[in-house]
Design an enzyme around this catalytic site. Structure first.
Site, PDB file in Angstrom:
ATOM      1  N   ASP A 218      -0.062  18.465  -2.263  1.00  0.00           N
ATOM      2  CA  ASP A 218      -0.039  17.867  -0.909  1.00  0.00           C
ATOM      3  C   ASP A 218      -0.983  16.676  -0.710  1.00  0.00           C
ATOM      4  O   ASP A 218      -1.683  16.607   0.314  1.00  0.00           O
ATOM      5  CB  ASP A 218      -0.346  18.951   0.149  1.00  0.00           C
ATOM      6  CG  ASP A 218       0.696  20.054   0.191  1.00  0.00           C
ATOM      7  OD1 ASP A 218       1.629  20.048  -0.629  1.00  0.00           O
ATOM      8  OD2 ASP A 218       0.562  20.950   1.053  1.00  0.00           O
TER       9      ASP A 218
ATOM     10  N   ASP B 167       4.289  18.805   1.371  1.00  0.00           N
ATOM     11  CA  ASP B 167       4.517  19.577   2.590  1.00  0.00           C
ATOM     12  C   ASP B 167       5.602  18.825   3.371  1.00  0.00           C
ATOM     13  O   ASP B 167       5.481  17.603   3.564  1.00  0.00           O
ATOM     14  CB  ASP B 167       3.188  19.632   3.378  1.00  0.00           C
ATOM     15  CG  ASP B 167       3.013  20.880   4.215  1.00  0.00           C
ATOM     16  OD1 ASP B 167       3.437  21.968   3.768  1.00  0.00           O
ATOM     17  OD2 ASP B 167       2.421  20.770   5.308  1.00  0.00           O
TER      18      ASP B 167
ATOM     19  N   HIS C 165       7.996  19.393   6.580  1.00  0.00           N
ATOM     20  CA  HIS C 165       8.435  20.199   7.726  1.00  0.00           C
ATOM     21  C   HIS C 165       9.485  19.494   8.578  1.00  0.00           C
ATOM     22  O   HIS C 165       9.345  18.301   8.858  1.00  0.00           O
ATOM     23  CB  HIS C 165       7.243  20.500   8.641  1.00  0.00           C
ATOM     24  CG  HIS C 165       6.135  21.280   8.002  1.00  0.00           C
ATOM     25  ND1 HIS C 165       6.330  22.487   7.371  1.00  0.00           N
ATOM     26  CD2 HIS C 165       4.799  21.031   7.913  1.00  0.00           C
ATOM     27  CE1 HIS C 165       5.162  22.935   6.925  1.00  0.00           C
ATOM     28  NE2 HIS C 165       4.221  22.079   7.223  1.00  0.00           N
TER      29      HIS C 165
ATOM     30  N   HIS D 135       8.721  22.560  13.755  1.00  0.00           N
ATOM     31  CA  HIS D 135       8.431  23.669  12.837  1.00  0.00           C
ATOM     32  C   HIS D 135       7.583  24.742  13.531  1.00  0.00           C
ATOM     33  O   HIS D 135       6.726  24.423  14.363  1.00  0.00           O
ATOM     34  CB  HIS D 135       7.688  23.130  11.606  1.00  0.00           C
ATOM     35  CG  HIS D 135       7.577  24.117  10.496  1.00  0.00           C
ATOM     36  ND1 HIS D 135       6.443  24.869  10.288  1.00  0.00           N
ATOM     37  CD2 HIS D 135       8.467  24.499   9.547  1.00  0.00           C
ATOM     38  CE1 HIS D 135       6.642  25.662   9.245  1.00  0.00           C
ATOM     39  NE2 HIS D 135       7.853  25.457   8.769  1.00  0.00           N
TER      40      HIS D 135
ATOM     41  N   HIS E 246       2.608  17.810  11.687  1.00  0.00           N
ATOM     42  CA  HIS E 246       2.213  17.072  10.477  1.00  0.00           C
ATOM     43  C   HIS E 246       3.343  17.110   9.453  1.00  0.00           C
ATOM     44  O   HIS E 246       4.190  18.009   9.484  1.00  0.00           O
ATOM     45  CB  HIS E 246       0.937  17.676   9.863  1.00  0.00           C
ATOM     46  CG  HIS E 246       1.143  19.068   9.350  1.00  0.00           C
ATOM     47  ND1 HIS E 246       1.114  20.180  10.166  1.00  0.00           N
ATOM     48  CD2 HIS E 246       1.418  19.534   8.105  1.00  0.00           C
ATOM     49  CE1 HIS E 246       1.358  21.250   9.459  1.00  0.00           C
ATOM     50  NE2 HIS E 246       1.559  20.909   8.187  1.00  0.00           N
TER      51      HIS E 246
ATOM     52  N   LYS F  49       8.128  21.863   0.199  1.00  0.00           N
ATOM     53  CA  LYS F  49       7.947  23.208   0.763  1.00  0.00           C
ATOM     54  C   LYS F  49       7.687  23.085   2.258  1.00  0.00           C
ATOM     55  O   LYS F  49       7.252  22.034   2.728  1.00  0.00           O
ATOM     56  CB  LYS F  49       6.784  23.914   0.073  1.00  0.00           C
ATOM     57  CG  LYS F  49       5.479  23.155   0.237  1.00  0.00           C
ATOM     58  CD  LYS F  49       4.362  23.761  -0.565  1.00  0.00           C
ATOM     59  CE  LYS F  49       3.064  23.010  -0.354  1.00  0.00           C
ATOM     60  NZ  LYS F  49       2.580  22.998   1.041  1.00  0.00           N
TER      61      LYS F  49
ATOM     62  N   CYS G 199      -3.444  25.219   1.078  1.00  0.00           N
ATOM     63  CA  CYS G 199      -2.360  25.132   0.101  1.00  0.00           C
ATOM     64  C   CYS G 199      -2.829  25.266  -1.350  1.00  0.00           C
ATOM     65  O   CYS G 199      -2.134  25.877  -2.163  1.00  0.00           O
ATOM     66  CB  CYS G 199      -1.541  23.873   0.335  1.00  0.00           C
ATOM     67  SG  CYS G 199      -0.571  24.007   1.873  1.00  0.00           S
TER      68      CYS G 199
HETATM   69  C1  VGL Z   1      -1.643  22.573   4.566  1.00  0.00           C
HETATM   70  C2  VGL Z   1      -2.014  23.390   6.674  1.00  0.00           C
HETATM   71  C3  VGL Z   1      -0.690  23.202   6.996  1.00  0.00           C
HETATM   72  C4  VGL Z   1      -2.213  22.225   3.233  1.00  0.00           C
HETATM   73  C5  VGL Z   1      -0.316  22.386   4.868  1.00  0.00           C
HETATM   74  O1  VGL Z   1      -1.629  21.389   2.514  1.00  0.00           O
HETATM   75  O2  VGL Z   1      -3.281  22.797   2.892  1.00  0.00           O
HETATM   76  N1  VGL Z   1      -2.487  23.082   5.472  1.00  0.00           N
HETATM   77  N2  VGL Z   1       0.150  22.696   6.090  1.00  0.00           N
HETATM   78 ZN    ZN Z   2       2.124  22.179   6.709  1.00  0.00          ZN
END
Ligand code: VGL
Ligand code: ZN
Length: 198
Positions: free
Chosen positions: A9, A47, A49, A53, A82, A107, A152
């Site tokens: 990410d 990430d 979404h 979401h 996000h 994901k 993550c």
């Molecule tokens: C993440 C919060 C929400 C991450 C992703 O990449 O750690 N944290 N979505």
């Molecule tokens: Zn996320």
């Protein structure tokens, strides 16, 4: 040189100026680019979404980011909107050398379930397909880097260790959100499962 580098990410929304900015998130990019030369395989996660979401605070009346809710699969932290599919925030950091990626795994595209881990959604049972990919390629040793250490990266490392991979998290190439003790808890959880933190 038999390990896969799993780059988690490293996206604009997790870097300074982004919607869910992680302090120093952009500082790790040059080191991650350099680490790619040592890896037998390079996998990046993104990430990804849909708007609205279920992990977004804005999807729940009266809720603010960092509050918790109960989802059918367990407690879930609520986040600012996000990494919306196709947005600039969801794009990789512009300096990340994505051309070297063998595979990019997305994901969090299922509206009803968040997905921190590169291996399973947050219900801990819906697979992303990464395990099958790594098995097919005969890769059993993983080095993980990216954002955020305590979410993550942590979930990915824990799932990988449970699946039997040899897992190292390169802490210098990760940055944490670190709220409410989440970084310490993540470190303890990873170490308890035999993940090497270096
Ligand atoms: C993440 C919060 C929400 C991450 C992703 O990449 O750690 N944290 N979505
Ligand atoms: Zn996320």
């Amino acid at each position: 040189m038999t390990h896969a580098l799993i780059v988690i990410d490293v996206q604009n929304d997790f870097c300074p100026g982004g919607a869910l900015a992680v302090a120093g998130g952009d500082e790790i990019v040059p080191g991650i680019n350099a680490a790619m030369a040592e890896a037998a395989a390079i996998i990046m996660t993104q990430d990804w979404h849909p708007a609205g979401h279920s992990s977004f605070a804005s999807s729940h009346q009266g809720k603010s980011p960092l509050e918790m809710i109960d989802m059918p699969y367990g407690p879930q932290v609520l986040w600012p909107d996000h990494c919306i599919q196709g947005s600039n925030g969801a794009a990789f950091h512009p300096q990340l050398e994505t051309d070297h990626a063998d595979m990019i795994i997305r994901k969090g595209y299922n509206s009803a379930i968040d997905s921190y881990s590169a291996f399973f959604e947050n219900d801990h049972s819906t697979p992303t397909g990464l395990h099958g990919y790594l098995q097919t390629r005969g890769i059993s040793s993983l080095i993980m880097v990216g954002l955020a250490t305590d979410f993550c990266v942590n979930y990915s490392a824990v799932d990988a260790a449970k699946l039997g991979y040899d897992v190292t998290v390169d802490m210098a190439l990760c940055r944490a959100i670190d709220f409410d003790g989440s970084l310490d808890a993540a470190k303890q959880g990873m170490q308890a499962l035999g993940v090497t933190l270096r």
